[in-house]
Design a protein around this motif. Structure first.
Motif, PDB file in Angstrom:
ATOM      1  N   VAL A 104      38.822  41.444  46.306  1.00 36.20           N
ATOM      2  CA  VAL A 104      39.579  41.024  45.122  1.00 36.20           C
ATOM      3  C   VAL A 104      38.682  40.710  43.925  1.00 36.20           C
ATOM      4  O   VAL A 104      39.156  40.704  42.785  1.00 36.20           O
ATOM      5  CB  VAL A 104      40.460  39.796  45.435  1.00 36.20           C
ATOM      6  N   LEU A 105      37.397  40.458  44.158  1.00 28.01           N
ATOM      7  CA  LEU A 105      36.508  40.130  43.043  1.00 28.01           C
ATOM      8  C   LEU A 105      36.304  41.299  42.085  1.00 28.01           C
ATOM      9  O   LEU A 105      35.871  41.104  40.950  1.00 28.01           O
ATOM     10  CB  LEU A 105      35.140  39.672  43.570  1.00 28.01           C
ATOM     11  N   VAL A 106      36.608  42.504  42.528  1.00 26.50           N
ATOM     12  CA  VAL A 106      36.382  43.684  41.685  1.00 26.50           C
ATOM     13  C   VAL A 106      37.585  43.971  40.788  1.00 26.50           C
ATOM     14  O   VAL A 106      37.443  44.573  39.726  1.00 26.50           O
ATOM     15  CB  VAL A 106      36.060  44.912  42.563  1.00 26.50           C
ATOM     16  N   TYR A 107      38.768  43.514  41.168  1.00 25.78           N
ATOM     17  CA  TYR A 107      39.973  43.849  40.411  1.00 25.78           C
ATOM     18  C   TYR A 107      39.963  43.242  39.006  1.00 25.78           C
ATOM     19  O   TYR A 107      40.453  43.856  38.055  1.00 25.78           O
ATOM     20  CB  TYR A 107      41.223  43.409  41.175  1.00 25.78           C
ATOM     21  N   GLY A 108      39.414  42.046  38.860  1.00 29.60           N
ATOM     22  CA  GLY A 108      39.332  41.422  37.539  1.00 29.60           C
ATOM     23  C   GLY A 108      38.474  42.221  36.569  1.00 29.60           C
ATOM     24  O   GLY A 108      38.923  42.565  35.464  1.00 29.60           O
ATOM     25  N   PRO A 109      37.221  42.543  36.943  1.00 34.07           N
ATOM     26  CA  PRO A 109      36.392  43.375  36.065  1.00 34.07           C
ATOM     27  C   PRO A 109      37.016  44.726  35.737  1.00 34.07           C
ATOM     28  O   PRO A 109      36.882  45.220  34.614  1.00 34.07           O
ATOM     29  CB  PRO A 109      35.098  43.549  36.875  1.00 34.07           C
ATOM     30  N   LEU A 110      37.704  45.327  36.702  1.00 33.91           N
ATOM     31  CA  LEU A 110      38.355  46.613  36.435  1.00 33.91           C
ATOM     32  C   LEU A 110      39.452  46.459  35.386  1.00 33.91           C
ATOM     33  O   LEU A 110      39.630  47.338  34.532  1.00 33.91           O
ATOM     34  CB  LEU A 110      38.936  47.195  37.726  1.00 33.91           C
ATOM     35  N   LEU A 111      40.186  45.347  35.432  1.00 30.85           N
ATOM     36  CA  LEU A 111      41.201  45.095  34.408  1.00 30.85           C
ATOM     37  C   LEU A 111      40.547  44.931  33.042  1.00 30.85           C
ATOM     38  O   LEU A 111      41.031  45.471  32.039  1.00 30.85           O
ATOM     39  CB  LEU A 111      42.007  43.846  34.758  1.00 30.85           C
ATOM     40  N   TYR A 112      39.443  44.200  33.000  1.00 26.68           N
ATOM     41  CA  TYR A 112      38.727  43.998  31.735  1.00 26.68           C
ATOM     42  C   TYR A 112      38.271  45.337  31.153  1.00 26.68           C
ATOM     43  O   TYR A 112      38.457  45.607  29.959  1.00 26.68           O
ATOM     44  CB  TYR A 112      37.514  43.093  31.961  1.00 26.68           C
ATOM     45  N   ILE A 113      37.681  46.174  31.988  1.00 26.41           N
ATOM     46  CA  ILE A 113      37.192  47.477  31.531  1.00 26.41           C
ATOM     47  C   ILE A 113      38.357  48.329  31.033  1.00 26.41           C
ATOM     48  O   ILE A 113      38.256  49.012  30.005  1.00 26.41           O
ATOM     49  CB  ILE A 113      36.434  48.190  32.669  1.00 26.41           C
ATOM     50  N   ALA A 114      39.484  48.271  31.751  1.00 25.96           N
ATOM     51  CA  ALA A 114      40.661  49.042  31.342  1.00 25.96           C
ATOM     52  C   ALA A 114      41.151  48.603  29.971  1.00 25.96           C
ATOM     53  O   ALA A 114      41.450  49.434  29.099  1.00 25.96           O
ATOM     54  CB  ALA A 114      41.773  48.881  32.378  1.00 25.96           C
ATOM     55  N   SER A 147      37.263  33.787  38.948  1.00 24.11           N
ATOM     56  CA  SER A 147      37.187  35.155  38.430  1.00 24.11           C
ATOM     57  C   SER A 147      38.571  35.703  38.093  1.00 24.11           C
ATOM     58  O   SER A 147      38.796  36.225  36.996  1.00 24.11           O
ATOM     59  CB  SER A 147      36.504  36.059  39.461  1.00 24.11           C
ATOM     60  N   LEU A 148      39.503  35.556  39.018  1.00 24.17           N
ATOM     61  CA  LEU A 148      40.842  36.117  38.817  1.00 24.17           C
ATOM     62  C   LEU A 148      41.555  35.457  37.642  1.00 24.17           C
ATOM     63  O   LEU A 148      42.156  36.137  36.800  1.00 24.17           O
ATOM     64  CB  LEU A 148      41.667  35.959  40.093  1.00 24.17           C
ATOM     65  N   ILE A 149      41.485  34.134  37.571  1.00 19.75           N
ATOM     66  CA  ILE A 149      42.153  33.418  36.478  1.00 19.75           C
ATOM     67  C   ILE A 149      41.486  33.736  35.143  1.00 19.75           C
ATOM     68  O   ILE A 149      42.153  33.913  34.117  1.00 19.75           O
ATOM     69  CB  ILE A 149      42.142  31.899  36.745  1.00 19.75           C
ATOM     70  N   GLY A 150      40.156  33.828  35.159  1.00 23.26           N
ATOM     71  CA  GLY A 150      39.433  34.137  33.924  1.00 23.26           C
ATOM     72  C   GLY A 150      39.800  35.499  33.361  1.00 23.26           C
ATOM     73  O   GLY A 150      40.092  35.632  32.166  1.00 23.26           O
ATOM     74  N   TYR A 151      39.814  36.509  34.208  1.00 26.27           N
ATOM     75  CA  TYR A 151      40.150  37.856  33.742  1.00 26.27           C
ATOM     76  C   TYR A 151      41.630  37.974  33.384  1.00 26.27           C
ATOM     77  O   TYR A 151      41.987  38.693  32.447  1.00 26.27           O
ATOM     78  CB  TYR A 151      39.770  38.891  34.799  1.00 26.27           C
ATOM     79  N   ALA A 152      42.479  37.273  34.127  1.00 28.02           N
ATOM     80  CA  ALA A 152      43.903  37.276  33.781  1.00 28.02           C
ATOM     81  C   ALA A 152      44.117  36.626  32.418  1.00 28.02           C
ATOM     82  O   ALA A 152      44.911  37.109  31.595  1.00 28.02           O
ATOM     83  CB  ALA A 152      44.710  36.547  34.853  1.00 28.02           C
ATOM     84  N   GLY A 153      43.394  35.532  32.163  1.00 28.21           N
ATOM     85  CA  GLY A 153      43.485  34.868  30.860  1.00 28.21           C
ATOM     86  C   GLY A 153      43.023  35.763  29.732  1.00 28.21           C
ATOM     87  O   GLY A 153      43.638  35.795  28.655  1.00 28.21           O
ATOM     88  N   TYR A 154      41.949  36.504  29.981  1.00 28.16           N
ATOM     89  CA  TYR A 154      41.480  37.452  28.964  1.00 28.16           C
ATOM     90  C   TYR A 154      42.546  38.507  28.686  1.00 28.16           C
ATOM     91  O   TYR A 154      42.799  38.864  27.529  1.00 28.16           O
ATOM     92  CB  TYR A 154      40.193  38.134  29.425  1.00 28.16           C
ATOM     93  N   PRO A 172      51.897  43.794  34.411  1.00 30.11           N
ATOM     94  CA  PRO A 172      51.996  43.641  35.871  1.00 30.11           C
ATOM     95  C   PRO A 172      50.634  43.457  36.529  1.00 30.11           C
ATOM     96  O   PRO A 172      50.511  42.700  37.496  1.00 30.11           O
ATOM     97  CB  PRO A 172      52.653  44.956  36.318  1.00 30.11           C
ATOM     98  N   ALA A 173      49.608  44.142  36.005  1.00 22.71           N
ATOM     99  CA  ALA A 173      48.260  43.986  36.561  1.00 22.71           C
ATOM    100  C   ALA A 173      47.767  42.553  36.379  1.00 22.71           C
ATOM    101  O   ALA A 173      47.138  41.977  37.274  1.00 22.71           O
ATOM    102  CB  ALA A 173      47.303  44.968  35.887  1.00 22.71           C
ATOM    103  N   ILE A 174      48.065  41.962  35.228  1.00 19.31           N
ATOM    104  CA  ILE A 174      47.682  40.566  34.979  1.00 19.31           C
ATOM    105  C   ILE A 174      48.429  39.629  35.927  1.00 19.31           C
ATOM    106  O   ILE A 174      47.841  38.696  36.493  1.00 19.31           O
ATOM    107  CB  ILE A 174      47.970  40.190  33.512  1.00 19.31           C
ATOM    108  N   LEU A 175      49.712  39.883  36.113  1.00 21.02           N
ATOM    109  CA  LEU A 175      50.501  39.060  37.028  1.00 21.02           C
ATOM    110  C   LEU A 175      49.982  39.170  38.457  1.00 21.02           C
ATOM    111  O   LEU A 175      49.985  38.187  39.214  1.00 21.02           O
ATOM    112  CB  LEU A 175      51.975  39.475  36.966  1.00 21.02           C
TER     113      LEU A 175
END
Length: 364
Positions: free
Chosen positions: A72-82, A138-145, A166-169
């Motif tokens: 799960v640690l990789v999903y946040g960075p992938l959202l940021y990059i997207a 990590s998850l909350i930080g990237y979701a907040g971004y 939906p990805a943020i949720l």
């Protein structure tokens, strides 16, 4: 094997759907960086599902692998990059490396734990503490971004809102699970039903992610807006004055629309989205599409595609001077063109020479 069949079905459904996504990926524009990102996410999701399925069904004596693997640690960075690719159409490699550095380090520690230490020792304890702290942060930080990026005035991101939200949720939901599990870990492990429920929620999130990718891929493959570069105007020319002589719009309204269009494109740069269409731009401007067509025709004497491609060419020229190391393919994608071929064709039609020749002339 688990006594909760739906877990198996969710994992198998995720695996099957990710394979389907590969088919649609090969039908899409593989030169777009965003599509490559989705492809990478799909591979990662597939590996995640296969890993969990294999451990649960064939290596039950090593079931702790599922809890220590930091997928799960990789999903946040992938959202940021997207999000960055959607907003800017480009992203620096060092930025990607920076955001994937920590997950990579944790993955390395995980492999060391699995192959050299095993369960129930000091390293295992410290590793789990670090993982339990880092995961929700990590998850909350990237979701907040992601939330802050959507709330910002950015037309390109709003166009992808139905996929990004939906990805943020999903990240927020995963963060809640990552907080609950360490706190109530002992109680959950002693309760098979609770453990299965947590597992079902996690696997449901994985399946939901594969559905998001599937939805995006099918919309790209079957979206006629992507054929804009192949559009040929075959209608007989009609003078704008004659064509719109019965229009209810006044000159003042047309000028107001024109000013709104100018300000919006200047601020939000919607033309950098290669899938931009007349209808989507009209929605962003909150005006009827036929009014936008009339403004372009009567006030700017241009068609939609001529107008948009002109803005893209202008932006490409700006990039040529600011980023001299960019090659033509990168320049094309960063400027909103769907391919290098369409970029060359439009540039040559506008400037009378190739982009490479033009770049060479301005850098002398």
């Amino acid at each position: 094997m688990t006594s909760f069949p739906i877990l198996t079905y969710l994992l198998l459904a995720t695996i099957v759907l990710t394979f389907c996504n590969f088919y649609f990926w090969f039908s899409a524009n593989k030169k777009k960086a965003f599509n490559w990102l989705i492809f990478s996410l799909n591979i990662y999701l597939l590996l995640h599902a296969i890993f969990v399925f294999t451990v649960r069904h064939f290596f039950t004596q090593f079931i702790y692998f599922n809890t220590v693997a930091p997928f799960v640690l990789v999903y946040g960075p992938l959202l940021y990059i997207a999000i960055e690719l959607i907003r800017r159409n480009t992203i620096k490699r060092k930025t990607i490396y920076a955001h994937l550095a920590l997950p990579s380090l944790i993955w390395f520690a995980c492999l060391v734990l699995i192959f050299f230490y095993g369960e129930g020792n000091g390293f295992y304890l410290y590793y789990n503490i670090v993982l339990a702290l880092l995961t929700p942060i990590s998850l909350i930080g990237y979701a907040g971004y992601g939330i802050s990026a959507i709330l910002a005035s950015n037309s390109s991101l709003k166009r992808y809102k139905l996929m990004v939200m939906p990805a943020i949720l999903l990240l927020i939901f995963m963060s809640l699970i990552s907080i609950i599990v360490p706190i109530y870990g002992d109680k959950l492990l002693s309760n098979a039903a609770a453990t299965d429920l947590i597992s079902m929620m996690i696997y449901s999130l994985m399946f939901a992610t594969s559905i998001l990718i599937f939805k995006y891929k099918t919309s790209i493959v079957f979206n006629e807006d992507n054929l804009q570069d192949l559009t040929v105007e075959t209608e007989e020319f009609v003078s704008p004055a004659v064509k719109y002589e019965r229009s209810s719009l006044t000159l003042q309204q047309l000028e107001a629309y024109k000013q709104s269009l100018h300000e919006f494109t200047l601020k939000n740069q919607p033309y950098l989205d290669s899938t931009l269409s007349l209808n989507s731009l009209a929605k962003l401007l909150r005006m009827p599409s036929h009014h936008l067509t009339q403004v372009l025709s009567t006030r700017l004497n241009q068609s939609f595609y001529t107008y948009v491609n002109g803005l893209r060419i202008r932006y490409a020229i700006q990039l040529m001077t600011e980023n001299v190391d960019m090659n033509m393919s990168e320049l094309a994608l960063a400027s909103g063109f769907s391919s290098k071929v369409s970029f060359y064709r439009q540039f040559n039609a506008t400037k009378g020479c190739t982009p490479a020749a033009y770049k060479k002339s301005i850098l002398k």
